[in-house]
Design an enzyme around this catalytic site. Structure first.
Site, short mmCIF file in Angstrom:
data_model
loop_
_atom_site.label_atom_id
_atom_site.label_comp_id
_atom_site.label_asym_id
_atom_site.label_seq_id
_atom_site.Cartn_x
_atom_site.Cartn_y
_atom_site.Cartn_z
N GLU A 83 101.89 -3.85 -11.36
CA GLU A 83 100.84 -3.06 -10.71
C GLU A 83 99.57 -3.89 -10.46
OE1 GLU A 83 99.89 0.61 -12.72
OE2 GLU A 83 98.85 1.35 -10.94
N LYS A 263 98.10 7.17 -19.32
CA LYS A 263 98.86 6.19 -18.52
C LYS A 263 97.98 4.95 -18.30
CE LYS A 263 100.31 4.27 -14.45
NZ LYS A 263 99.60 3.25 -13.67
N ASP A 279 109.88 -3.52 -27.34
CA ASP A 279 110.61 -2.37 -26.81
C ASP A 279 109.60 -1.38 -26.19
OD1 ASP A 279 112.03 0.00 -26.45
OD2 ASP A 279 113.26 -0.29 -28.23
N HIS A 376 91.53 -0.90 -5.51
CA HIS A 376 92.94 -0.95 -5.09
C HIS A 376 93.10 -1.58 -3.72
CE1 HIS A 376 95.49 1.97 -7.65
NE2 HIS A 376 94.88 1.06 -8.36
P1 HMG Z 1 84.37 -5.02 -9.44
O1 HMG Z 1 83.15 -4.44 -10.02
O2 HMG Z 1 84.53 -4.99 -7.95
O3 HMG Z 1 84.60 -6.47 -9.98
O4 HMG Z 1 85.62 -4.30 -10.13
P2 HMG Z 1 83.85 -7.81 -9.58
O5 HMG Z 1 84.49 -8.36 -8.33
O6 HMG Z 1 82.37 -7.60 -9.60
O7 HMG Z 1 84.26 -8.73 -10.83
C1 HMG Z 1 83.82 -8.41 -12.14
C2 HMG Z 1 84.82 -8.97 -13.15
O8 HMG Z 1 86.04 -8.21 -13.08
C3 HMG Z 1 85.20 -10.39 -12.91
O9 HMG Z 1 84.24 -11.24 -13.48
C4 HMG Z 1 86.55 -10.48 -13.59
O10 HMG Z 1 86.40 -10.57 -14.98
C5 HMG Z 1 87.14 -9.13 -13.24
P3 HMG Z 1 84.03 -12.73 -12.87
O11 HMG Z 1 85.28 -13.51 -13.20
O12 HMG Z 1 83.85 -12.58 -11.37
O13 HMG Z 1 82.82 -13.24 -13.57
N1 HMG Z 1 87.86 -9.22 -11.96
C6 HMG Z 1 89.00 -9.89 -11.78
N2 HMG Z 1 89.74 -10.60 -12.62
C7 HMG Z 1 90.87 -11.15 -12.14
N3 HMG Z 1 91.27 -11.03 -10.86
C8 HMG Z 1 90.56 -10.32 -9.99
C9 HMG Z 1 89.37 -9.71 -10.43
N4 HMG Z 1 88.44 -8.95 -9.86
C10 HMG Z 1 87.53 -8.67 -10.80
N5 HMG Z 1 90.96 -10.23 -8.73
C11 HMG Z 1 87.87 -4.02 -10.74
C12 HMG Z 1 86.92 -4.61 -9.71
C13 HMG Z 1 89.28 -4.14 -10.22
C14 HMG Z 1 87.73 -4.80 -12.04
C15 HMG Z 1 87.46 -2.53 -10.97
O14 HMG Z 1 87.48 -1.87 -9.75
C16 HMG Z 1 88.34 -1.82 -11.95
O15 HMG Z 1 88.25 -2.01 -13.14
N6 HMG Z 1 89.19 -0.92 -11.45
C17 HMG Z 1 90.15 -0.18 -12.28
C18 HMG Z 1 91.50 -0.64 -11.91
C19 HMG Z 1 92.59 0.00 -12.70
O16 HMG Z 1 92.43 0.59 -13.72
N7 HMG Z 1 93.77 -0.17 -12.14
C20 HMG Z 1 94.99 0.36 -12.73
C21 HMG Z 1 95.71 1.16 -11.71
S1 HMG Z 1 94.99 2.78 -11.61
C22 HMG Z 1 95.74 3.51 -12.95
O17 HMG Z 1 96.92 3.42 -13.11
C23 HMG Z 1 94.93 4.06 -14.07
C24 HMG Z 1 94.06 5.23 -13.86
O18 HMG Z 1 94.69 6.25 -13.12
C25 HMG Z 1 93.75 5.71 -15.25
C26 HMG Z 1 92.88 6.90 -15.30
O19 HMG Z 1 92.94 7.74 -14.38
O20 HMG Z 1 92.14 7.02 -16.31
C27 HMG Z 1 92.83 4.84 -13.12
#
Ligand code: HMG
Length: 428
Positions: A83, A263, A279, A376
């Site tokens: 994912e 989740k 597991d 996303h």
């Molecule tokens: P952002 O604020 O746009 O991040 O968030 P940024 O571009 O400002 O970067 C900040 C830091 O995030 C980076 O620091 C990295 O540590 C990390 P830096 O290195 O720049 O000093 N980071 C990354 N690390 C690796 N690869 C990347 C990357 N981008 C940022 N490409 C972020 C962006 C994705 C972190 C934020 O939008 C986020 O946390 N989103 C949540 C995503 C998530 O949970 N996805 C899982 C799928 S959804 C799900 O299944 C769960 C859910 O339904 C659970 C629930 O409902 O409770 C949501």
């Protein structure tokens, strides 16, 4: 293709050959996809000995998330997941929390349960007979538990329960399994003790198997972060923290929301479980049952604000092992354990709890601030770029084009890729 009967008896390379040559419905492209090229020969052998009727292996992406500071130690955590945004979210929270002391964890002793179910001429007082024979049952298991006892684990306790509706006697034997998942040992214990339980109770054993409940094998994690550090998408830190606390509270009150909330926690934990060869099904089954232990399914984490600090905590059963089964056997799992500094079983469970909490915090922050889709879409763009034909360094470059031009469909991306590559060719 050879018949199914002989298919299972063939070696893995023979099976692969018979698939690629013998299925008339395969196009020549599909046949080439399934050819021997591109597969690691050693991993084919590993697959062959790990499961039955293996024909290959499925390459799930492996990421290294972090940095994290867990109990004062800086680490990166390997995560195997299909994912997008999961590793980024974990890294986001790990990095942020590391600036503020990181995550603190605790774990219980790794105690698991072997169960024996007896039927026949039994009644509720059969439980007494089992408990009165505690010492002889323990003695009977001495040889089976010898090696585990020498590692500090082994026998812990025994209990018996009368299951009235089916008139069944359930005998639970608690064993400390130290660094292993314990499945083999627990199943051996359950089977070894069966004849003696029949003698003691006069009943007949119906089945003997471990329980994946694992509620005596929990780990917990705690985080604290000044709320001023925590704003996002137009909300200041105080409002962001308030929204996170409220979102987590709703997930404790509303089971529909709790399922998604949990989740999100498991996005991290299952990815670590898979990476280390643990597991995943046993862990997930136990965690979700734990979330329903008070009679309704609820969120496993909690958040609260105290004196300008957002606090979060998570406690859950985490039967993580560092030896036995696929753990340490699969070469990728060995590499992942090395990355983690080769923790013991409870240590790996604590890392999993910390990762689950960090993952949850990142997801909640994104949800109550900018929304989940923004993050996303950036990752979706990379996939779209790949599908449109971009490879290597071009993937990121063309994904940027997709984002800036708000391209959403494969058809659009594919057309734009053609003109983009022409443009890049002219420029270089
Ligand atoms: P952002 O604020 O746009 O991040 O968030 P940024 O571009 O400002 O970067 C900040 C830091 O995030 C980076 O620091 C990295 O540590 C990390 P830096 O290195 O720049 O000093 N980071 C990354 N690390 C690796 N690869 C990347 C990357 N981008 C940022 N490409 C972020 C962006 C994705 C972190 C934020 O939008 C986020 O946390 N989103 C949540 C995503 C998530 O949970 N996805 C899982 C799928 S959804 C799900 O299944 C769960 C859910 O339904 C659970 C629930 O409902 O409770 C949501």
């Amino acid at each position: 293709m050879t018949s199914w009967k002989s298919f299972r008896k063939e070696p893995i390379r023979g099976r692969r050959k018979s698939i690629s040559s013998g299925i008339p419905s395969l196009t020549s492209e599909q046949r080439t996809d399934f050819s021997f090229t591109g597969f690691d020969e050693n991993l084919l052998d590993v697959s062959e000995v790990m499961i039955e009727q293996a024909v290959g292996y499925f390459g799930v992406p492996l990421g290294l998330a972090g940095p994290f500071t867990i109990d004062g130690r800086e680490i990166r955590i390997p995560m195997a997941t299909e994912e997008p945004s999961v590793v980024a979210a974990a890294s986001f929270a790990g990095r942020l929390l590391s600036k503020h002391g990181g995550i603190n964890t605790q774990s219980t002793e790794p105690v698991m349960v072997a169960q024996v179910f007896l039927e026949g001429k039994l009644n509720p007082s059969s439980t007494e007979k089992v408990l009165n024979a505690r010492n002889s049952i323990k003695e009977h298991l001495q040889r089976t538990l010898e090696s585990m006892e020498s590692r500090g684990g082994g026998w812990r306790d025994i209990s018996a329960r009368w299951i009235a509706p089916s008139r069944t006697l359930s005998v639970n034997i608690q064993i400390d399994v130290r660094d292993s998942m314990g499945a083999n040992l627990l199943n051996s214990v359950a089977e070894k003790v069966s004849p003696i339980l029949e003698r003691i109770t006069g009943g007949k054993v119906l089945m003997a198997i471990l329980s994946n409940k694992s509620w005596d094998r929990t780990a917990s994690a705690r985080l604290s972060i000044p709320i001023d550090e925590f704003g996002g998408a137009g909300f200041n830190g105080k409002e962001t923290a308030r929204r996170i606390v409220r979102a987590a509270r709703i997930a404790r009150e509303d089971p529909d929301r709790a399922i998604t909330h949990n989740k999100g926690i498991m996005n991290g934990i299952s990815a670590l479980a898979l990476a280390t060869g643990n597991d995943t099904r046993a862990i997930e089954a136990s965690v979700h049952a734990y979330a329903a232990r008070y009679g309704h399914y609820h969120a496993l984490s909690q958040y609260w604000v105290e004196e300008n600090t957002l606090h979060g905590s998570l406690e859950l059963p985490l039967p993580f092992a560092v030896t036995g089964g696929a753990v340490g056997f699969h070469p990728s799992s060995r590499w992942c354990l090395d990355q983690l500094g080769n923790p013991d079983g409870p240590g790996l469970s604590r890392i999993a709890a910390a990762l689950g909490l960090a993952q949850n915090l990142a997801a909640l922050r994104a949800l109550v601030c900018e929304g989940i889709q923004k993050g996303h879409m950036n990752f979706h763009a990379r996939r779209l770029a790949y599908k449109a034909g971009a490879r290597g360094d071009c993937i990121s470059a063309f994904a940027t084009v997709i984002c800036s031009e708000n391209i959403r469909s494969y058809e659009e991306a594919s057309q734009r890729f053609t003109s983009w590559t022409e443009q890049v060719d002219v420029e270089t």
